[in-house]
Design a protein around this motif. Structure first.
Motif, PDB file in Angstrom:
ATOM      1  N   LYS A 151       0.874  -1.089  -0.005  1.00 13.41           N
ATOM      2  CA  LYS A 151      -0.224  -0.012   0.068  1.00 13.41           C
ATOM      3  C   LYS A 151       0.806   1.390   0.254  1.00 13.41           C
ATOM      4  O   LYS A 151       2.237   1.204   0.833  1.00 13.41           O
ATOM      5  CB  LYS A 151      -0.755  -0.009   1.161  1.00 13.41           C
ATOM      6  CG  LYS A 151      -2.421  -0.857   1.485  1.00 13.41           C
ATOM      7  CD  LYS A 151      -2.939  -0.784   2.273  1.00 13.41           C
ATOM      8  CE  LYS A 151      -4.196  -1.636   2.372  1.00 13.41           C
ATOM      9  NZ  LYS A 151      -5.335  -1.577   4.195  1.00 13.41           N
ATOM     10  N   PRO A 152       0.198   2.478  -0.609  1.00 15.23           N
ATOM     11  CA  PRO A 152       0.882   2.994  -0.479  1.00 15.23           C
ATOM     12  C   PRO A 152       1.461   4.072   1.019  1.00 15.23           C
ATOM     13  O   PRO A 152       0.640   3.274   1.576  1.00 15.23           O
ATOM     14  CB  PRO A 152       0.104   5.073  -1.693  1.00 15.23           C
ATOM     15  CG  PRO A 152      -0.892   3.890  -1.088  1.00 15.23           C
ATOM     16  CD  PRO A 152      -0.773   2.627  -1.553  1.00 15.23           C
ATOM     17  N   LYS A 153       1.922   4.930   1.416  1.00 16.58           N
ATOM     18  CA  LYS A 153       2.426   5.220   2.824  1.00 16.58           C
ATOM     19  C   LYS A 153       2.070   6.632   2.853  1.00 16.58           C
ATOM     20  O   LYS A 153       2.850   7.688   1.913  1.00 16.58           O
ATOM     21  CB  LYS A 153       3.427   4.905   3.451  1.00 16.58           C
ATOM     22  CG  LYS A 153       4.303   3.303   3.847  1.00 16.58           C
ATOM     23  CD  LYS A 153       5.398   2.579   3.222  1.00 16.58           C
ATOM     24  CE  LYS A 153       5.820   1.385   3.506  1.00 16.58           C
ATOM     25  NZ  LYS A 153       6.474   0.661   3.233  1.00 16.58           N
ATOM     26  N   TYR A 154       1.898   6.895   3.606  1.00 15.04           N
ATOM     27  CA  TYR A 154       2.415   8.669   3.618  1.00 15.04           C
ATOM     28  C   TYR A 154       2.912   9.203   4.914  1.00 15.04           C
ATOM     29  O   TYR A 154       2.776   9.126   6.078  1.00 15.04           O
ATOM     30  CB  TYR A 154       0.578   8.796   3.652  1.00 15.04           C
ATOM     31  CG  TYR A 154      -0.246   8.592   2.701  1.00 15.04           C
ATOM     32  CD1 TYR A 154      -0.288   9.943   1.378  1.00 15.04           C
ATOM     33  CD2 TYR A 154      -1.220   7.764   2.675  1.00 15.04           C
ATOM     34  CE1 TYR A 154      -0.913   8.855   0.043  1.00 15.04           C
ATOM     35  CE2 TYR A 154      -1.512   7.365   1.699  1.00 15.04           C
ATOM     36  CZ  TYR A 154      -1.716   7.987   0.591  1.00 15.04           C
ATOM     37  OH  TYR A 154      -2.045   7.923  -1.198  1.00 15.04           O
ATOM     38  N   LEU A 155       3.146  10.981   4.617  1.00 10.61           N
ATOM     39  CA  LEU A 155       3.425  11.368   6.099  1.00 10.61           C
ATOM     40  C   LEU A 155       2.649  13.409   6.324  1.00 10.61           C
ATOM     41  O   LEU A 155       2.700  13.397   4.501  1.00 10.61           O
ATOM     42  CB  LEU A 155       5.136  12.061   5.659  1.00 10.61           C
ATOM     43  CG  LEU A 155       5.708  12.738   6.425  1.00 10.61           C
ATOM     44  CD1 LEU A 155       6.052  12.216   8.126  1.00 10.61           C
ATOM     45  CD2 LEU A 155       6.720  13.474   6.413  1.00 10.61           C
ATOM     46  N   CYS A 156       2.323  12.603   7.473  1.00 10.69           N
ATOM     47  CA  CYS A 156       1.562  14.184   7.295  1.00 10.69           C
ATOM     48  C   CYS A 156       2.621  15.496   8.567  1.00 10.69           C
ATOM     49  O   CYS A 156       2.920  13.990   9.265  1.00 10.69           O
ATOM     50  CB  CYS A 156       0.231  13.836   8.272  1.00 10.69           C
ATOM     51  SG  CYS A 156      -0.674  13.096   6.856  1.00 10.69           S
ATOM     52  N   VAL A 157       2.406  15.769   7.980  1.00  7.26           N
ATOM     53  CA  VAL A 157       3.628  17.078   8.828  1.00  7.26           C
ATOM     54  C   VAL A 157       2.571  18.153   9.117  1.00  7.26           C
ATOM     55  O   VAL A 157       1.736  18.577   8.505  1.00  7.26           O
ATOM     56  CB  VAL A 157       4.395  17.614   7.883  1.00  7.26           C
ATOM     57  CG1 VAL A 157       5.147  19.261   8.967  1.00  7.26           C
ATOM     58  CG2 VAL A 157       5.435  17.175   7.412  1.00  7.26           C
ATOM     59  N   ASN A 158       2.540  18.562  10.796  1.00  9.94           N
ATOM     60  CA  ASN A 158       0.982  19.132  11.059  1.00  9.94           C
ATOM     61  C   ASN A 158       1.591  20.076  11.753  1.00  9.94           C
ATOM     62  O   ASN A 158       2.131  20.590  12.793  1.00  9.94           O
ATOM     63  CB  ASN A 158       1.232  17.335  12.944  1.00  9.94           C
ATOM     64  CG  ASN A 158       0.005  18.274  13.727  1.00  9.94           C
ATOM     65  OD1 ASN A 158      -1.074  19.343  13.096  1.00  9.94           O
ATOM     66  ND2 ASN A 158      -0.821  17.114  14.351  1.00  9.94           N
TER      67      ASN A 158
END
Lengths: 561, 438
Positions: B70-77
């Motif tokens: 699955k694709p992976k994601y980064l969220c920068v908060n």
């Protein structure tokens, strides 16, 4: 099998099960509002918080998966403290309008307040006020004050119906349920949200303010709105049906039923146009006569017509027992081969969830009990043509409105020599009948229906007739039924003089050479199971509460919800 | 003392200035190493999250699955909604490229090809500033498909800015993901955790802006260098945003473990009128407040503050002098969490409104000692029983403020304290945020 410990008792669980599911399978109900076995987990009500050994924070039983050796306490001091706290929170802004709330008596919040709450409120501030009386759709009313924001109704529309019509709006303490701007909740299953609503926030516009639920009796039965055969409870007060609700059957309807079935299949039982007592035509008028007089006249007139000039129209609205005796009467007593029934279908009615295009509850039952032309006999088209041409001179119709289905017969029906109709209500066809026998409705008799995929299910009486007694015939009794006297206004329910169709036919047959004598519908069924292969080995006990699949249907694909 | 995140370099927000100061060399260095090596370095550096929970960043990254189904994601908060916090804003404005570079390195380390930088909606100006910087970085070939050419690598990463719409709760990591997905900003029930089931059901890591902005320097200068700055258990510098009754409010980048009193007196210039300190909230309004008479020797890092009975939070220090009306402060804080409660779960939805109503009543002079017990009780009933940490955020200030300043609150309900005349700031606040009843 894996196990974990719940309240010092070792219980088994299946891989992937949550604590609440495993507990339920083992007979322990962990209190919950927002959890429903058929809906996704939202974890918002927080009532199912339980304590786990060696875990400092409580966890919610609805979303926490059971693991081998886990130690769970659903009644520990810490758990109870949290449950009390959540109950207190749920109640601080909940209006105290139980005395006028339809849900009272079957309200989960009310029940839990007794079971799981400290019993008094520490809250002295002003309560939050939201919109009351919001018409969410044609059939459902919403009271924002009462809502505990469990989201069951939203998830039901999203996940079961597949029509996301409801949503939360606003936030925090202002959160409330709404439809989308300019839209209504009008899906065909909208009233199930009223059933699953744990409080009185969603009410059924057809039922609200009609009665207190604890004054109702409820008897299990089957919905007659289509060939799905949804399991239902029939709720009665003062011998009048007030509502139908679905009851769980995982093989048939799960927890649901459609709004059409719920609202449009019982009104005729209470209607003013009920046929009350046997009627025969004298001087052009249908007049009420005694059963004996009607039987005697009908039988003698039947004997005047040859078996080739008469036709029998059975019904997929009638039970298997009715159709079985109907066929037997036509075939064995009269010796008639012209026998069929009207199929009522609507290609636009069915859907993927429950609704079927066949609008009758017992098509397969009518087929299996032999309501079809015998060799050389006329089928329905042939019978209709025969009526038009005058070849058919006598007609015996059970529980159907021929004229409604074939309006072109309006001119030919009056010229029949004999028209006998068994009907619960007066209709277009009875207007031309020589004899009208009052047929009991589905709510006034025992019997069986076979649904579209071959499941035999029982219906049971919920409404008394002069032929059926509430206590003697095993119907559920409400408080009023038990303790009311004939001086109480609400205890003088209207009892119709009606009999199950099989019983009418049986009564009529007594006046012929070959008599079809049966005491109870169960005896008719037993006879049927002996003579018809499909029913072999079955009886009412085996059919039981949830019904059984006919043997030759077992191999076919069974559709579960 | 060297500053890591906000160095004193003029015009560092300009890409050419950033480049001239070793900018975009850390990503180059990172790309020549394996992702696992990078995670290991960040782990060893001891970098802890700057968003409030101070969780080990490298450890968080290591939770990401190694599979690629699955694709992976980064969220920068960068939702930065905690009252008293205004540090990430400085990064968007003064050093955006270091954040972009940190984002790229993190994405490479966790195997993500897409990063979302979630910025609070009210930061119109900073969204624009950051977007400008991001555009420059794209144009220069440091982000997106062009990366492959620029850095001679197979790795490429897209960075998107996602604007918040004004909800505090969307700074909670799972609501943030719902918000990015276009869903209602409701926190998700955990588990599953984002590393297993995050954005669109895919593995996701969420890090605070400041955390990510530290990464390039750790890669460039080595984890050992970083781990030796400040307190060993919470190394590095921290952006302390100090506000309230101090002469020089603002953001100060200081080594972790700096004395709270030093920050207040040495850097923020002390208290106007040399008044005494009544109360200090050390990490944003949701953290337990400390008594002014007990802050001597308190160091500003996760472990020391825990020992002192509070928490580092976002490093947003709120200082209140001896004339502050604590009932009003607490009512205002409670009102904030009441207003920002998403309303999903029962204890927070109902409990926050109860707290506000109680505090309003106490503020109107109709409270009693019993109501103070009730405040603590209600707050304790919210705490730990909710889906997300907003429950604690709403409960802690009430529970700790009332219990730690019980003497003050008792005097107030018994009307033994005469409130001083409002100063100008107070009266302005009155107009800006009227404390009407819910």
């Amino acid at each position: 099998m894996s196990t974990f410990t719940l309240n010092d008792e070792e219980i088994e669980f299946k891989p992937g099960q949550t604590i609440i599911e495993a507990a339920k399978d083992n007979g322990t109900t962990i209190p919950h509002f927002c959890w429903h076995p058929k809906l996704s987990i939202s974890g918002n009500c927080r009532v199912c918080l339980v304590e786990l050994e060696n875990i400092p924070k409580l966890v919610i039983a609805c979303s926490t998966q059971a693991t081998e050796g886990m130690v769970v306490y659903s009644e520990s001091e810490k758990t109870l403290e949290a449950r009390n706290a959540v109950m207190e929170f749920l109640l601080i802004n909940h209006p105290l309008d139980c005395p006028i709330c339809d849900e009272a008596g079957e309200c989960k919040l009310q029940d839990y307040a007794y079971k799981h709450s400290i019993g008094e409120s520490r809250y002295v501030e002003e309560k939050t006020h939201k919109d009351k009386r919001v018409q969410l759709g044609p059939r459902v009313m919403f009271d924002g004050d009462r809502c505990i924001s469990c989201s069951l109704c939203i998830r039901f529309c999203d996940e079961i119906v597949g029509e996301p019509e409801l949503t939360f709006i606003k936030r925090g303490n202002g959160v409330t349920i709404s439809t989308f701007p300019g839209k209504q909740m009008e899906n065909k299953y909208s009233l199930n949200t009223v059933d699953i609503c744990p409080v009185g926030a969603l009410t059924n516009t057809d039922f609200r303010f009609k009665t207190r639920v604890w004054d109702l009796s409820s008897n299990p039965s089957i919905c007659t709105g289509c060939s799905r055969g949804c399991n239902i409870d029939v709720w009665v007060i003062n011998n009048e049906i007030k509502r139908l609700t679905p009851s769980f059957n995982k093989e048939v309807n799960s927890y649901w039923m459609c709004d059409d079935g719920r609202l449009n299949t019982f009104k005729h039982v209470n209607a003013k146009d009920r046929v009350d007592g046997a009627h025969l035509r004298k001087d052009g008028q249908l007049i009420k006569v005694s059963w004996d007089e009607a039987f005697a006249n009908a039988s003698s007139e039947l004997k005047n017509i040859t078996n080739k000039e008469i036709a029998f129209i059975g019904s997929a609205f009638s039970t298997c027992e009715d159709n079985y005796l109907f066929t037997k009467f036509a075939k064995d007593v009269i010796g008639c081969k012209n026998i069929d029934f009207i199929r009522h279908t609507n290609p636009d009615f069915g859907d993927e969830l429950l609704r079927q295009n066949d609008l009758t509850p017992n098509t397969m039952g009518a087929e299996l009990t032999g309501v079809s032309p015998k060799q050389g006999g006329l089928n329905l088209d042939g019978i209709v043509q025969g009526i038009k041409s005058g070849k058919i001179k006598g007609l015996f119709i059970m529980e159907d409105d021929l004229l409604e289905a074939y309006p072109e017969l309006e001119k030919s029906l009056p010229s029949l020599e004999l028209l006998i109709v068994l009907s619960s209500n007066f209709n277009k066809t009875t207007a031309f009948a020589d004899f009208v026998f009052p047929a009991a409705t589905f709510a006034e008799k025992n019997g069986t229906f076979i649904n579209f995929n071959g499941r035999v299910q029982r219906i049971k009486p919920a409404v008394e007739t002069t032929d059926l007694d509430r206590s003697l015939d095993g119907m559920a009794m409400s408080r009023l039924d038990k303790f009311g006297t004939s001086f109480d206004r609400w205890a003088i329910g209207n009892k119709h003089d009606a009999r199950a169709s099989w019983k009418i036919i049986s009564g009529l047959s007594v006046l012929f050479d070959k008599k079809l004598k049966y005491k109870m519908s169960e005896n008719v069924f037993d006879d049927m199971s002996k003579s018809i292969d499909a029913f072999k080995g079955l009886d009412y006990d085996i059919i039981g509460k949830k019904g059984v699949l006919l043997k030759d249907k077992l191999n076919e694909v069974t559709q579960t919800v | 003392m060297e500053k890591i995140v906000l160095p004193d370099i003029k015009d560092l927000h300009k890409i050419e200035v950033y480049k001239a100061n070793d900018g975009y060399t850390a990503i180059n260095k990172a790309l020549s190493q394996s992702p696992d090596d990078l995670i290991e370095q960040v782990k060893k550096s001891g970098l802890r999250g700057r968003g409030g929970a101070a969780f080990l960043a490298g450890l968080k990254w290591s939770f990401m699955p190694k599979t690629n189904d699955k694709p992976k994601y980064l969220c920068v908060n960068g939702d930065e909604s905690e009252p008293g916090s205004f540090k990430d804003r400085q990064i968007f404005e003064l050093n955006p490229h270091q954040l972009i570079e940190g984002t790229l390195i993190t994405c490479y380390a966790i195997g993500a090809k897409t990063a979302y930088v979630y910025i609070r909606g009210e930061y119109h100006k900073w969204i624009k500033l950051f977007q400008d910087a991001l555009d420059d970085a794209y144009e220069a070939g440091f982000v997106g498909e062009k990366m492959k050419e620029t850095f001679n690598t197979d790795f490429a990463c897209e960075i998107y800015i996602h604007k918040g719409a004004g909800a505090y709760i969307c700074g909670e990591e799972t609501s943030l993901m719902n918000s990015i997905e276009g869903q209602r900003g409701y926190p998700r029930v955990k588990p599953p955790f984002p590393a297993q089931n995050g954005l669109w059901g895919c593995p996701t890591t969420i890090n605070n802006v400041e955390t990510i902005a530290n990464v390039p320097k750790i890669i460039n200068k080595g984890w050992e260098w970083f781990s030796k700055i400040g307190e060993p258990k919470h190394p590095g510098t921290i952006l302390f945003g100090i506000s309230g009754h101090v002469n020089n409010p603002g953001v100060y980048e200081l080594p972790s473990g700096t004395l709270l009193t030093d920050i207040i007196y040495k850097y923020a210039g002390g208290i106007p009128g040399d008044k005494k300190i009544l109360c200090v909230i050390p990490g944003g309004s949701s953290m337990p407040p400390l008594r002014g008479d007990g802050i001597e020797g308190v160091k500003m890092d996760a472990e020391s503050l825990k020992a002192a009975g509070s928490s580092i939070g976002t490093g947003g220090i709120i200082v209140m002098d001896e004339d502050t009306d604590l009932v009003k402060v607490l009512a205002r804080i409670a009102k904030f969490y009441y207003h920002e409660s998403c309303g999903q779960c029962t204890p927070c939805r109902e409990g926050t409104s109860w707290l506000v109503r109680l505090l309003d009543r106490i503020g109107q002079g109709n409270g009693s000692s019993h109501d103070l017990d009730m405040l603590i009780d209600v707050a304790s009933n919210i705490e730990g029983n909710t889906i997300c940490a907003l429950g604690e955020a709403a409960a802690w200030p009430v529970r700790f403020m009332v219990s730690r300043f019980r003497d003050y609150f008792e005097k107030r309900v018994k009307k033994e304290i005469v409130l001083p005349v409002k100063n100008k700031v107070h009266s302005m606040r009155d107009t800006a945020f009227p404390l009407d009843s819910p």
